[in-house]
Design a protein around this motif. Structure first.
Motif, PDB file in Angstrom:
ATOM      1  N   ALA A  65       0.830  -1.209   0.000  1.00  0.00           N
ATOM      2  CA  ALA A  65       0.000   0.000   0.000  1.00  0.00           C
ATOM      3  C   ALA A  65       0.866   1.263   0.000  1.00  0.00           C
ATOM      4  CB  ALA A  65      -0.946  -0.007   1.194  1.00  0.00           C
TER       5      ALA A  65
ATOM      6  N   HIS B   1       2.065   1.583  -3.522  1.00  0.00           N
ATOM      7  CA  HIS B   1       0.908   2.013  -4.304  1.00  0.00           C
ATOM      8  C   HIS B   1       0.723   3.532  -4.169  1.00  0.00           C
ATOM      9  CE1 HIS B   1      -3.476   1.054  -5.538  1.00  0.00           C
ATOM     10  NE2 HIS B   1      -3.385   2.361  -5.456  1.00  0.00           N
TER      11      HIS B   1
ATOM     12  N   GLU C  63      -5.996   5.721   1.091  1.00  0.00           N
ATOM     13  CA  GLU C  63      -6.652   5.381  -0.181  1.00  0.00           C
ATOM     14  C   GLU C  63      -6.081   4.091  -0.750  1.00  0.00           C
ATOM     15  OE1 GLU C  63      -7.729   9.622  -2.269  1.00  0.00           O
ATOM     16  OE2 GLU C  63      -5.616   9.065  -2.151  1.00  0.00           O
TER      17      GLU C  63
ATOM     18  N   HIS D 158      -7.258  -1.109  -0.994  1.00  0.00           N
ATOM     19  CA  HIS D 158      -7.150  -2.137  -2.039  1.00  0.00           C
ATOM     20  C   HIS D 158      -6.582  -3.458  -1.519  1.00  0.00           C
ATOM     21  CE1 HIS D 158      -8.171   0.564  -5.328  1.00  0.00           C
ATOM     22  NE2 HIS D 158      -7.407   1.472  -4.731  1.00  0.00           N
ATOM     23  N   TYR D 159      -6.014  -3.452  -0.326  1.00  0.00           N
ATOM     24  CA  TYR D 159      -5.290  -4.631   0.176  1.00  0.00           C
ATOM     25  C   TYR D 159      -5.858  -5.157   1.491  1.00  0.00           C
ATOM     26  CZ  TYR D 159      -2.360  -2.585  -3.320  1.00  0.00           C
ATOM     27  OH  TYR D 159      -1.925  -2.041  -4.495  1.00  0.00           O
TER      28      TYR D 159
ATOM     29  N   TYR E 186      -3.790 -11.566  -2.650  1.00  0.00           N
ATOM     30  CA  TYR E 186      -4.384 -10.264  -2.933  1.00  0.00           C
ATOM     31  C   TYR E 186      -4.128  -9.928  -4.397  1.00  0.00           C
ATOM     32  CZ  TYR E 186      -4.086  -9.894   2.144  1.00  0.00           C
ATOM     33  OH  TYR E 186      -4.195 -10.134   3.488  1.00  0.00           O
TER      34      TYR E 186
ATOM     35  N   PRO F 289      -4.411  -3.743  -7.970  1.00  0.00           N
ATOM     36  CA  PRO F 289      -5.304  -3.034  -8.884  1.00  0.00           C
ATOM     37  C   PRO F 289      -4.609  -2.774 -10.227  1.00  0.00           C
ATOM     38  CG  PRO F 289      -5.233  -1.960  -6.748  1.00  0.00           C
ATOM     39  CD  PRO F 289      -4.159  -2.992  -6.744  1.00  0.00           C
TER      40      PRO F 289
END
Length: 143
Positions: free
Chosen positions: A42, A45, A55, A59-60, A74, A77
């Motif tokens: 993250a 990212h 943010e 996603h994780y 996982y 994206p």
């Protein structure tokens, strides 16, 4: 023993099933490291896409595969995969510096900025290959 993390290029069909097995994919489709967990991913990212950590972390939070408390997978994206694939040398250096400076990376005393930069270069190459082959990148965490 500990947890082992691998970044794996695969499709989201039959190859996704294959990544639940050990050594199911060719070594060229895998980057294995002890520092790439959902939290550090993250952070990467956020650095690549210039988002906030919060943010990116969203996603994780939920794995696409979870097996008996020994395996979690996982999916990265598509926007991160394409962002990694498009990093030019200046952006790559910036991302590596930011990621290496994060607390999540600094806690690994044996890891320096040169190692992080090499890891980002390898991840960029795998992301570019995944984009070209229309595949996805998955993070596999296993005990």
């Amino acid at each position: 023993m500990g947890v082992w993390f691998e970044l794996i290029m695969a499709d989201d069909g039959s190859e996704l099933v294959d990544i639940t097995a050990v050594d199911a994919l060719p070594p060229t489709a895998i980057i294995a490291t002890k520092i790439l967990d959902p939290v550090t991913l993250a952070m990467l990212h956020a650095a690549v896409l210039q988002n906030t950590y919060q943010e990116a972390l969203a996603h994780y939070e939920t794995p696409v595969v979870e097996q008996d408390d020994w395996l979690w997978i996982y999916v990265l994206p598509d926007v991160l995969v394409s962002g990694l694939a498009r990093l030019d040398e200046a952006a790559l250096a910036r991302v590596a510096r930011e990621w290496a400076a994060s607390e999540e990376i600094r806690i690994h005393s044996e890891i320096d900025e040169a190692f992080v930069q090499t890891l980002v270069v390898d991840m960029r190459q795998l992301a570019a290959q995944a984009s070209a082959d229309q595949k996805k990148l998955f993070l596999r965490a296993s005990l």
